[in-house]
Design a protein around this motif. Structure first.
Motif, PDB file in Angstrom:
ATOM      1  N   VAL A  32       9.822  -7.598  10.012  1.00 30.33           N
ATOM      2  CA  VAL A  32       8.349  -7.600   9.949  1.00 30.33           C
ATOM      3  C   VAL A  32       7.771  -8.779  10.729  1.00 30.33           C
ATOM      4  N   ILE A  33       8.391  -9.951  10.628  1.00 26.41           N
ATOM      5  CA  ILE A  33       7.907 -11.113  11.375  1.00 26.41           C
ATOM      6  C   ILE A  33       8.064 -10.891  12.876  1.00 26.41           C
ATOM      7  N   SER A  34       9.225 -10.396  13.303  1.00 26.87           N
ATOM      8  CA  SER A  34       9.418 -10.169  14.732  1.00 26.87           C
ATOM      9  C   SER A  34       8.495  -9.067  15.246  1.00 26.87           C
ATOM     10  N   GLY A  35       8.262  -8.045  14.456  1.00 28.02           N
ATOM     11  CA  GLY A  35       7.344  -6.989  14.869  1.00 28.02           C
ATOM     12  C   GLY A  35       5.908  -7.460  14.964  1.00 28.02           C
ATOM     13  N   ALA A  36       5.492  -8.282  14.004  1.00 25.50           N
ATOM     14  CA  ALA A  36       4.125  -8.802  14.040  1.00 25.50           C
ATOM     15  C   ALA A  36       3.918  -9.707  15.254  1.00 25.50           C
ATOM     16  N   LEU A  37       4.889 -10.559  15.531  1.00 22.81           N
ATOM     17  CA  LEU A  37       4.773 -11.409  16.715  1.00 22.81           C
ATOM     18  C   LEU A  37       4.806 -10.588  17.999  1.00 22.81           C
ATOM     19  N   GLY A  38       5.605  -9.538  18.025  1.00 27.35           N
ATOM     20  CA  GLY A  38       5.645  -8.670  19.198  1.00 27.35           C
ATOM     21  C   GLY A  38       4.313  -7.981  19.445  1.00 27.35           C
ATOM     22  N   ILE A  39       3.693  -7.491  18.398  1.00 26.60           N
ATOM     23  CA  ILE A  39       2.385  -6.829  18.532  1.00 26.60           C
ATOM     24  C   ILE A  39       1.318  -7.837  18.959  1.00 26.60           C
ATOM     25  N   ILE A  40       1.348  -9.042  18.386  1.00 25.75           N
ATOM     26  CA  ILE A  40       0.396 -10.084  18.785  1.00 25.75           C
ATOM     27  C   ILE A  40       0.595 -10.443  20.254  1.00 25.75           C
ATOM     28  N   GLY A  41       1.844 -10.550  20.668  1.00 31.62           N
ATOM     29  CA  GLY A  41       2.136 -10.890  22.060  1.00 31.62           C
ATOM     30  C   GLY A  41       1.680  -9.819  23.028  1.00 31.62           C
ATOM     31  N   ILE A  42       1.926  -8.568  22.706  1.00 31.45           N
ATOM     32  CA  ILE A  42       1.496  -7.478  23.590  1.00 31.45           C
ATOM     33  C   ILE A  42      -0.029  -7.418  23.652  1.00 31.45           C
ATOM     34  N   GLY A  43      -0.681  -7.625  22.532  1.00 32.94           N
ATOM     35  CA  GLY A  43      -2.141  -7.667  22.539  1.00 32.94           C
ATOM     36  C   GLY A  43      -2.665  -8.803  23.408  1.00 32.94           C
ATOM     37  N   SER A  44      -1.999  -9.951  23.351  1.00 28.67           N
ATOM     38  CA  SER A  44      -2.414 -11.086  24.173  1.00 28.67           C
ATOM     39  C   SER A  44      -2.186 -10.833  25.652  1.00 28.67           C
ATOM     40  N   VAL A  45      -1.112 -10.121  25.967  1.00 36.18           N
ATOM     41  CA  VAL A  45      -0.843  -9.791  27.368  1.00 36.18           C
ATOM     42  C   VAL A  45      -1.946  -8.900  27.918  1.00 36.18           C
ATOM     43  N   PHE A  46      -2.354  -7.902  27.167  1.00 36.35           N
ATOM     44  CA  PHE A  46      -3.386  -6.991  27.656  1.00 36.35           C
ATOM     45  C   PHE A  46      -4.754  -7.650  27.726  1.00 36.35           C
ATOM     46  N   ILE A  47      -5.028  -8.585  26.824  1.00 37.65           N
ATOM     47  CA  ILE A  47      -6.295  -9.294  26.860  1.00 37.65           C
ATOM     48  C   ILE A  47      -6.279 -10.373  27.944  1.00 37.65           C
ATOM     49  N   GLY A  48      -5.109 -11.005  28.136  1.00 33.77           N
ATOM     50  CA  GLY A  48      -4.989 -12.064  29.129  1.00 33.77           C
ATOM     51  C   GLY A  48      -5.325 -13.433  28.588  1.00 33.77           C
ATOM     52  N   TYR A  49      -5.284 -13.582  27.284  1.00 35.29           N
ATOM     53  CA  TYR A  49      -5.705 -14.823  26.656  1.00 35.29           C
ATOM     54  C   TYR A  49      -4.886 -15.037  25.390  1.00 35.29           C
ATOM     55  N   PHE A  50      -4.361 -16.244  25.207  1.00 35.88           N
ATOM     56  CA  PHE A  50      -3.716 -16.588  23.944  1.00 35.88           C
ATOM     57  C   PHE A  50      -4.488 -17.739  23.329  1.00 35.88           C
ATOM     58  N   PHE A  51      -4.148 -18.985  23.623  1.00 35.14           N
ATOM     59  CA  PHE A  51      -5.013 -20.109  23.252  1.00 35.14           C
ATOM     60  C   PHE A  51      -6.015 -20.360  24.369  1.00 35.14           C
ATOM     61  N   VAL A  52      -5.502 -20.285  25.595  1.00 35.12           N
ATOM     62  CA  VAL A  52      -6.334 -20.363  26.794  1.00 35.12           C
ATOM     63  C   VAL A  52      -5.930 -19.193  27.687  1.00 35.12           C
ATOM     64  N   LYS A  53      -6.556 -19.068  28.843  1.00 31.89           N
ATOM     65  CA  LYS A  53      -6.263 -17.946  29.730  1.00 31.89           C
ATOM     66  C   LYS A  53      -4.801 -17.996  30.183  1.00 31.89           C
ATOM     67  N   LEU A  54      -4.142 -16.831  30.126  1.00 32.62           N
ATOM     68  CA  LEU A  54      -2.740 -16.728  30.510  1.00 32.62           C
ATOM     69  C   LEU A  54      -2.608 -16.642  32.028  1.00 32.62           C
TER      70      LEU A  54
END
Length: 109
Positions: A32-54
């Motif tokens: 569950v932890i790895s899946g949640a981080l994976g979903i957060i990461g993929i969402g950040s990739v599509f948005i192009g932003y995590f803490f600052v612009k990627l």
């Protein structure tokens, strides 16, 4: 763009029974932890932003790390955690360097 990562969730249920709370408790927690981080990461990739612009390289590393985090192999998940953690560390450091301080009363006068 953020909702695009939600399309991966049904496939996670099919390939990992731990998401359905079937299995040992430590496998369920890890999955569950790895899946949640994976979903957060993929969402950040599509948005192009995590803490600052990627940057492009950070996006590629985050995409690869997030895809690996969604896999069923536990040894590959460790590699995914390392890639994900590397990008998060770089993003956090960049955020600390460019972080603006709050305005105080002395600044206004």
């Amino acid at each position: 763009m953020l909702a695009f990562s939600a399309y991966f969730i049904p496939y996670l249920f099919v390939y990992n029974p731990e998401y359905l709370m079937m299995g040992e408790w430590y496998a369920i927690v890890f999955t569950v932890i790895s899946g949640a981080l994976g979903i957060i990461g993929i969402g950040s990739v599509f948005i192009g932003y995590f803490f600052v612009k990627l940057t492009i390289i950070e996006r590629l590393l985050l995409l690869i790390g997030s895809a690996i985090l969604l896999s069923t192999d536990a040894t590959l998940n460790v590699v995914g955690f390392i890639l994900f953690g590397t990008v998060v560390l770089f993003q956090w450091k960049k955020n600390k360097q460019t972080n603006l301080q709050p305005v105080t009363k002395e600044d206004v006068v």
